[in-house]
Design a protein around this motif. Sequence first.
Motif, PDB file in Angstrom:
ATOM      1  N   ALA A  25       8.443  15.750  -3.236  1.00 54.06           N
ATOM      2  CA  ALA A  25       7.830  16.237  -1.792  1.00 54.06           C
ATOM      3  C   ALA A  25       6.525  15.569  -1.682  1.00 54.06           C
ATOM      4  O   ALA A  25       6.713  14.657  -0.784  1.00 54.06           O
ATOM      5  N   LEU A  26       5.876  15.723  -2.333  1.00 54.09           N
ATOM      6  CA  LEU A  26       4.089  15.070  -2.199  1.00 54.09           C
ATOM      7  C   LEU A  26       4.338  13.403  -2.275  1.00 54.09           C
ATOM      8  O   LEU A  26       4.014  13.015  -1.652  1.00 54.09           O
ATOM      9  N   VAL A  27       4.641  13.005  -3.531  1.00 54.49           N
ATOM     10  CA  VAL A  27       5.627  11.389  -4.090  1.00 54.49           C
ATOM     11  C   VAL A  27       6.505  11.084  -3.133  1.00 54.49           C
ATOM     12  O   VAL A  27       5.526   9.353  -2.680  1.00 54.49           O
ATOM     13  N   ALA A  28       6.731  11.324  -2.491  1.00 61.10           N
ATOM     14  CA  ALA A  28       7.291  11.090  -1.052  1.00 61.10           C
ATOM     15  C   ALA A  28       6.529  10.696   0.092  1.00 61.10           C
ATOM     16  O   ALA A  28       6.525   9.752   0.678  1.00 61.10           O
ATOM     17  N   VAL A  29       5.939  12.039   0.454  1.00 59.09           N
ATOM     18  CA  VAL A  29       5.219  11.760   1.486  1.00 59.09           C
ATOM     19  C   VAL A  29       3.861  11.083   2.288  1.00 59.09           C
ATOM     20  O   VAL A  29       3.423  10.536   2.931  1.00 59.09           O
ATOM     21  N   VAL A  30       3.634  10.498   0.808  1.00 60.73           N
ATOM     22  CA  VAL A  30       1.931  10.218   0.694  1.00 60.73           C
ATOM     23  C   VAL A  30       2.620   8.357   1.165  1.00 60.73           C
ATOM     24  O   VAL A  30       1.576   7.613   1.751  1.00 60.73           O
ATOM     25  N   GLY A  31       3.420   7.903   1.284  1.00 59.84           N
ATOM     26  CA  GLY A  31       4.334   6.612   0.865  1.00 59.84           C
ATOM     27  C   GLY A  31       3.704   6.162   2.683  1.00 59.84           C
ATOM     28  O   GLY A  31       2.873   6.006   3.240  1.00 59.84           O
ATOM     29  N   PRO A  32       4.735   7.345   3.873  1.00 66.90           N
ATOM     30  CA  PRO A  32       4.200   6.986   4.907  1.00 66.90           C
ATOM     31  C   PRO A  32       2.455   7.464   6.212  1.00 66.90           C
ATOM     32  O   PRO A  32       2.584   6.895   6.641  1.00 66.90           O
ATOM     33  N   VAL A  33       2.318   8.318   4.926  1.00 66.74           N
ATOM     34  CA  VAL A  33       0.831   8.792   5.476  1.00 66.74           C
ATOM     35  C   VAL A  33       0.011   7.578   5.179  1.00 66.74           C
ATOM     36  O   VAL A  33      -1.601   7.499   5.902  1.00 66.74           O
ATOM     37  N   ALA A  34       0.202   7.091   3.940  1.00 70.88           N
ATOM     38  CA  ALA A  34      -0.707   5.656   4.127  1.00 70.88           C
ATOM     39  C   ALA A  34      -0.159   4.272   5.225  1.00 70.88           C
ATOM     40  O   ALA A  34      -1.532   4.256   5.630  1.00 70.88           O
ATOM     41  N   ASN A  35       0.938   4.607   5.495  1.00 78.05           N
ATOM     42  CA  ASN A  35       1.187   3.858   6.183  1.00 78.05           C
ATOM     43  C   ASN A  35       0.611   4.473   8.034  1.00 78.05           C
ATOM     44  O   ASN A  35      -0.629   3.413   9.304  1.00 78.05           O
ATOM     45  N   LEU A  36       0.427   5.708   7.978  1.00 76.82           N
ATOM     46  CA  LEU A  36      -0.212   5.898   9.719  1.00 76.82           C
ATOM     47  C   LEU A  36      -1.228   6.148   9.512  1.00 76.82           C
ATOM     48  O   LEU A  36      -2.459   5.775  10.740  1.00 76.82           O
ATOM     49  N   LEU A  37      -2.047   5.474   8.420  1.00 77.21           N
ATOM     50  CA  LEU A  37      -3.992   6.074   8.277  1.00 77.21           C
ATOM     51  C   LEU A  37      -3.888   4.363   8.134  1.00 77.21           C
ATOM     52  O   LEU A  37      -4.763   4.442   8.949  1.00 77.21           O
ATOM     53  N   GLY A  60      13.920  11.440   3.365  1.00 80.59           N
ATOM     54  CA  GLY A  60      15.099  11.920   2.878  1.00 80.59           C
ATOM     55  C   GLY A  60      14.542  13.069   1.491  1.00 80.59           C
ATOM     56  O   GLY A  60      15.164  14.021   1.247  1.00 80.59           O
ATOM     57  N   ARG A  61      13.788  11.960   0.836  1.00 80.49           N
ATOM     58  CA  ARG A  61      13.483  12.439  -0.311  1.00 80.49           C
ATOM     59  C   ARG A  61      12.854  13.558  -0.440  1.00 80.49           C
ATOM     60  O   ARG A  61      12.642  15.060  -0.818  1.00 80.49           O
ATOM     61  N   ILE A  62      11.921  14.600   1.525  1.00 81.69           N
ATOM     62  CA  ILE A  62      11.578  15.829   1.342  1.00 81.69           C
ATOM     63  C   ILE A  62      12.104  16.425   1.813  1.00 81.69           C
ATOM     64  O   ILE A  62      12.313  17.829   1.250  1.00 81.69           O
ATOM     65  N   LEU A  63      13.017  16.051   2.750  1.00 80.95           N
ATOM     66  CA  LEU A  63      14.173  17.272   2.822  1.00 80.95           C
ATOM     67  C   LEU A  63      14.985  17.463   1.378  1.00 80.95           C
ATOM     68  O   LEU A  63      15.447  18.377   1.429  1.00 80.95           O
ATOM     69  N   GLU A  64      15.071  16.032   0.492  1.00 82.90           N
ATOM     70  CA  GLU A  64      16.166  16.671  -0.672  1.00 82.90           C
ATOM     71  C   GLU A  64      15.142  17.821  -1.377  1.00 82.90           C
ATOM     72  O   GLU A  64      15.328  18.896  -2.194  1.00 82.90           O
ATOM     73  N   ALA A  65      14.106  17.254  -1.650  1.00 80.39           N
ATOM     74  CA  ALA A  65      12.731  18.413  -2.138  1.00 80.39           C
ATOM     75  C   ALA A  65      13.365  19.794  -1.350  1.00 80.39           C
ATOM     76  O   ALA A  65      13.127  21.024  -2.421  1.00 80.39           O
ATOM     77  N   ALA A  66      12.660  19.947  -0.203  1.00 85.06           N
ATOM     78  CA  ALA A  66      13.146  21.562   0.599  1.00 85.06           C
ATOM     79  C   ALA A  66      14.466  21.946   0.212  1.00 85.06           C
ATOM     80  O   ALA A  66      14.080  23.276  -0.563  1.00 85.06           O
ATOM     81  N   VAL A  67      15.921  21.365  -0.322  1.00 87.13           N
ATOM     82  CA  VAL A  67      16.879  22.086  -0.454  1.00 87.13           C
ATOM     83  C   VAL A  67      16.967  21.829  -2.500  1.00 87.13           C
ATOM     84  O   VAL A  67      16.953  23.894  -1.993  1.00 87.13           O
ATOM     85  N   VAL A 112       0.972  -1.084   0.081  1.00 83.20           N
ATOM     86  CA  VAL A 112      -0.105  -0.312  -0.107  1.00 83.20           C
ATOM     87  C   VAL A 112       0.561   0.833   0.210  1.00 83.20           C
ATOM     88  O   VAL A 112       0.607   2.089  -0.459  1.00 83.20           O
ATOM     89  N   HIS A 113       2.281   1.092   0.914  1.00 85.21           N
ATOM     90  CA  HIS A 113       2.987   2.292   0.551  1.00 85.21           C
ATOM     91  C   HIS A 113       3.775   2.676  -0.856  1.00 85.21           C
ATOM     92  O   HIS A 113       3.498   4.198  -0.748  1.00 85.21           O
ATOM     93  N   GLU A 114       3.811   1.494  -1.077  1.00 86.59           N
ATOM     94  CA  GLU A 114       4.387   1.913  -2.456  1.00 86.59           C
ATOM     95  C   GLU A 114       3.804   2.019  -3.624  1.00 86.59           C
ATOM     96  O   GLU A 114       3.988   2.998  -4.293  1.00 86.59           O
ATOM     97  N   LEU A 115       2.525   1.920  -3.455  1.00 89.42           N
ATOM     98  CA  LEU A 115       1.315   1.773  -4.502  1.00 89.42           C
ATOM     99  C   LEU A 115       0.741   3.164  -3.988  1.00 89.42           C
ATOM    100  O   LEU A 115       0.371   3.922  -5.373  1.00 89.42           O
ATOM    101  N   ALA A 116       1.151   3.812  -2.824  1.00 86.50           N
ATOM    102  CA  ALA A 116       0.453   5.021  -2.944  1.00 86.50           C
ATOM    103  C   ALA A 116       1.862   6.301  -3.434  1.00 86.50           C
ATOM    104  O   ALA A 116       1.195   7.384  -4.138  1.00 86.50           O
ATOM    105  N   HIS A 117       2.626   5.743  -2.981  1.00 90.51           N
ATOM    106  CA  HIS A 117       4.176   6.128  -3.931  1.00 90.51           C
ATOM    107  C   HIS A 117       3.477   6.703  -5.691  1.00 90.51           C
ATOM    108  O   HIS A 117       3.924   7.966  -6.372  1.00 90.51           O
ATOM    109  N   GLY A 118       3.391   5.711  -6.306  1.00 91.22           N
ATOM    110  CA  GLY A 118       2.825   5.339  -8.158  1.00 91.22           C
ATOM    111  C   GLY A 118       1.584   6.164  -7.876  1.00 91.22           C
ATOM    112  O   GLY A 118       2.289   6.991  -9.069  1.00 91.22           O
ATOM    113  N   LEU A 119       0.867   5.810  -7.356  1.00 91.29           N
ATOM    114  CA  LEU A 119      -0.507   6.606  -8.189  1.00 91.29           C
ATOM    115  C   LEU A 119      -0.097   8.481  -7.705  1.00 91.29           C
ATOM    116  O   LEU A 119      -0.865   8.648  -8.867  1.00 91.29           O
TER     117      LEU A 119
END
Length: 365
Positions: free
Chosen positions: A101-113, A160-167, A60-67
């Motif tokens: 950043a958006l693609v990176a964050v949705v994976g962890p968000v899916a797990n938290l949900l 790390g992807r989120i940090l990378e995007a921020a920089v 589910v985590h990976e599919l969230a990234h891809g979708l």
Amino acid sequence: MLGHVAGAPVVLAPSWLLAAVVLTLVFTPSVRTWTGAGGGVLPYVVALVFVVLLFASVLVHELAHGLVAKARGQQPREFVLTLWGGHTTFGGAAPSPGTSALVAVVGPVANLLLAGGFLLLADHVAPDGSVLQAMTWAGAVANGFVGLFNLVPGLPLDGGRILEAAVWAATGDRHRGSVVAGWTGRVVAVGVVLLVLVRPYVTGGTPDLGTVAWAALIGAFLWSGASGAVRAGRTGRVVDAMTIGTVGRPAVVVGVRSSLAQARTTAAAAHAAEVVVIAPDGRPAAYVDADAAARVPAELAGSTDVLAVATPLPAGTVVDGTLTGDALLEALSRASANGPVMAAVVDGRVVALVRTADVVAALRH
């Protein structure tokens, strides 16, 4: 292969089977503790079901990234479940810091949900003290841990992807973001191992050998991914700045009937390091082998045909000398499949020779 989602295959790597077996054996004692079950097959079955649910959560985590990536114009290429969990590969890099950043964050968000969903089931649906309640509690804890851990700001984690995007957004330099997030990931890798080693002593205990081994494996995995990100960031900068001038050697051209002496004179006049022999139809046909040419005495150079000290240039070893960056590297990669030396041409005129070894050296610089 399990199927396709968002136009990309979902692949179950062989290493997943090893992980499923090992994790089932690891979790079985805990299942006995949670459920009060004794021997027999039931604890193993429950542990296996939990492992399957855990990997389903990873999927589910990976599919969230891809979708989300596909919705933002970045095509996923493959979803893979592996020994270490899973990963998603894409057909190209994210087009903007926001998308990355958006693609990176949705994976962890899916797990938290999912963690929240499992928690609700454990508190309001599963009978108290039942196997179902134990599994849903474990699912909540596992997904909560995966979600929060992946938000730690260091590559190769999603944080790390989120940090990378921020920089990237702050500096306009994607590659600087990769280097910064990669170094942060190295700190995280060391921190994971130190936490497991030091924490028991602080609390008056001693480190558990099994826990230390797992921490070492996770730390090594994180260090490898972080180091790869640092290298990729540095290489990306080199690629962005790549031109024929940075990887090629200036060349002059002579005809097939020229002598070695004429080739030497032409090269010296132009201060060029390379000589390309042009066929009657105007095609780059060969290049002078410097070592072979150096073995010809000066007094014999005038009577030595240039082709006698030349190496043929196979078909397909000509590249557009006006290309730069990724486009140039891709063209050189295709051409190098036909030969290790390529002729760069601008407006129909040979301007340089490019050697695969020089390109590799530039990328490693």
